[in-house]
Design a protein around this motif. Structure first.
Motif, PDB file in Angstrom:
ATOM      1  N   ARG A  48       1.114  -1.159  -0.068  1.00 34.51           N
ATOM      2  CA  ARG A  48      -0.002   0.124   0.088  1.00 34.51           C
ATOM      3  C   ARG A  48       0.798   1.238  -0.165  1.00 34.51           C
ATOM      4  O   ARG A  48       1.953   1.015   0.511  1.00 34.51           O
ATOM      5  N   CYS A  49       0.289   2.293  -0.611  1.00 36.91           N
ATOM      6  CA  CYS A  49       0.944   3.656  -0.439  1.00 36.91           C
ATOM      7  C   CYS A  49       1.158   3.994   0.823  1.00 36.91           C
ATOM      8  O   CYS A  49       0.157   4.092   1.606  1.00 36.91           O
ATOM      9  N   GLY A  50       2.374   4.320   1.387  1.00 36.57           N
ATOM     10  CA  GLY A  50       2.593   4.850   2.797  1.00 36.57           C
ATOM     11  C   GLY A  50       1.976   5.866   3.225  1.00 36.57           C
ATOM     12  O   GLY A  50       1.855   6.476   4.335  1.00 36.57           O
ATOM     13  N   PHE A  51       1.269   6.883   2.058  1.00 36.79           N
ATOM     14  CA  PHE A  51       0.593   8.153   2.458  1.00 36.79           C
ATOM     15  C   PHE A  51      -1.015   7.972   2.573  1.00 36.79           C
ATOM     16  O   PHE A  51      -1.633   8.033   3.319  1.00 36.79           O
ATOM     17  N   CYS A  52      -1.599   7.237   1.048  1.00 40.18           N
ATOM     18  CA  CYS A  52      -2.849   7.478   1.253  1.00 40.18           C
ATOM     19  C   CYS A  52      -3.614   5.852   1.476  1.00 40.18           C
ATOM     20  O   CYS A  52      -4.632   5.565   1.743  1.00 40.18           O
ATOM     21  N   GLY A  53      -2.698   4.721   1.443  1.00 44.20           N
ATOM     22  CA  GLY A  53      -2.925   3.458   1.720  1.00 44.20           C
ATOM     23  C   GLY A  53      -3.774   2.712   0.574  1.00 44.20           C
ATOM     24  O   GLY A  53      -4.145   1.644   0.440  1.00 44.20           O
ATOM     25  N   VAL A  61       5.299   4.621  -2.736  1.00 48.32           N
ATOM     26  CA  VAL A  61       4.294   5.774  -2.915  1.00 48.32           C
ATOM     27  C   VAL A  61       3.649   5.719  -4.189  1.00 48.32           C
ATOM     28  O   VAL A  61       4.425   5.486  -5.133  1.00 48.32           O
ATOM     29  N   CYS A  62       2.210   6.028  -4.005  1.00 45.23           N
ATOM     30  CA  CYS A  62       1.768   6.055  -5.275  1.00 45.23           C
ATOM     31  C   CYS A  62       1.972   7.401  -6.204  1.00 45.23           C
ATOM     32  O   CYS A  62       2.449   8.369  -5.682  1.00 45.23           O
ATOM     33  N   HIS A  63       1.447   7.193  -7.338  1.00 52.53           N
ATOM     34  CA  HIS A  63       1.839   8.326  -8.200  1.00 52.53           C
ATOM     35  C   HIS A  63       1.273   9.795  -7.937  1.00 52.53           C
ATOM     36  O   HIS A  63       2.097  10.667  -7.808  1.00 52.53           O
ATOM     37  N   SER A  64      -0.048   9.558  -7.427  1.00 52.90           N
ATOM     38  CA  SER A  64      -0.341  10.925  -7.109  1.00 52.90           C
ATOM     39  C   SER A  64      -0.047  11.575  -5.619  1.00 52.90           C
ATOM     40  O   SER A  64       0.352  12.743  -5.518  1.00 52.90           O
ATOM     41  N   CYS A  65       0.573  10.565  -4.682  1.00 49.67           N
ATOM     42  CA  CYS A  65       1.186  11.026  -3.412  1.00 49.67           C
ATOM     43  C   CYS A  65       2.648  11.642  -3.858  1.00 49.67           C
ATOM     44  O   CYS A  65       3.150  12.641  -3.265  1.00 49.67           O
ATOM     45  N   LEU A  66       3.204  10.942  -4.812  1.00 48.64           N
ATOM     46  CA  LEU A  66       4.507  11.456  -5.270  1.00 48.64           C
ATOM     47  C   LEU A  66       4.362  12.883  -5.762  1.00 48.64           C
ATOM     48  O   LEU A  66       5.264  13.696  -5.695  1.00 48.64           O
TER      49      LEU A  66
HETATM   50 ZN   LIG Z   1      -0.662   7.657  -1.968  1.00 46.46          ZN
END
Ligand SMILES: [Zn+2]
Ligand SMILES: [Zn+2]
Length: 235
Positions: A48-53, A61-66
């Motif tokens: 899972r993305c460490g910011f949004c899950g 980290v997912c694209h949008s959180c990057l």
């Molecule tokens: Zn994310």
């Protein structure tokens, strides 16, 4: 007598499974989920993305959180919003506080099973606030109900009233991603919280605009770390 007891229980607990909506036999009201759902609770686990899950194929980290790095330190969500769409609507709009207590218990189980390290690190948790008028209309703040239940079931202290909302805004769900950021800017105020590691709780993570603004207010008031924990995350 039986009817009276049923009435009392109905106020405390939902008479249906909060996950699938199936009616429950009275002796299972306290559990709040049916046997079928209890045997396979659809918690969000895996990579899972460490910011949004949100789910990740690779990386951390997912694209949008990057692209737009969140203000908070890290984040997790317990469920996919699609799975809980109807359950959350019943909880928030049919005024069933009991549903929130069950959801909070599930969030606590999620923390205890998959993120035990978080529990040790956190000084206290707090809820994303509603505007006074909105809270009065609904009769409760959904994030506050979740916090109370998570706290009861994990022992993490809950500090109410750390954050407040200084103005009423248009519901975020009615706005586009860009409008959401503008709509919520500088709306929150925080009490002093020097050097604290804070778990910020909400029901739905969509663009993260609200959680970002709350985190900004907490950092401004001295927080060392803000981590977020949502009941659900949208795709
Ligand atoms: Zn994310
Ligand atoms: Zn169920």
């Amino acid at each position: 007598m039986k009817n009276f007891m049923q009435g009392v229980l109905k106020v405390l607990y939902p008479p249906y499974c909060v996950l699938c909506g199936e009616l429950l036999p009275m002796e299972e009201w306290e559990k709040g989920i049916c046997t079928g759902c209890a045997s396979k609770i659809p918690f969000l686990t895996g990579n899972r993305c460490g910011f949004c899950g949100r789910e990740l194929q690779h990386g951390e980290v997912c694209h949008s959180c990057l692209e737009k790095k969140p203000v908070f330190e890290r984040g997790i969500s317990a469920f996919d919003y699609d799975v809980l769409r109807e359950g959350i609507a019943r909880f928030k709009f049919d005024g069933s506080k009991g549903d929130g207590a069950i959801f909070g218990r599930l969030m606590a189980a999620f923390l205890l099973s998959y993120h035990q390290d978080w529990i040790e690190e956190i000084d206290f948790m707090t809820a994303v606030p509603l505007h006074r008028r909105k809270e009065k209309e609904r009769g409760f703040n959904q994030a506050d109900i979740l916090c109370k239940s998570i706290s009861e079931n994990t022992g993490i202290p809950y500090q109410e009233d750390i954050l407040s909302r200084t103005k009423a805004t248009i519901a975020q769900s009615k706005l586009s991603a860009r409008e959401r950021h503008e709509n919520i800017k500088n709306v929150f105020l925080s009490q002093d919280c020097p050097d604290k590691c804070i778990l910020l709780v909400d029901d739905i993570l969509t663009t993260g605009a609200t959680l970002n603004e709350c985190s900004r207010a907490l950092y401004r008031s001295g927080a060392k770390k803000v981590e977020i924990f949502c009941l659900s995350v949208t795709e």
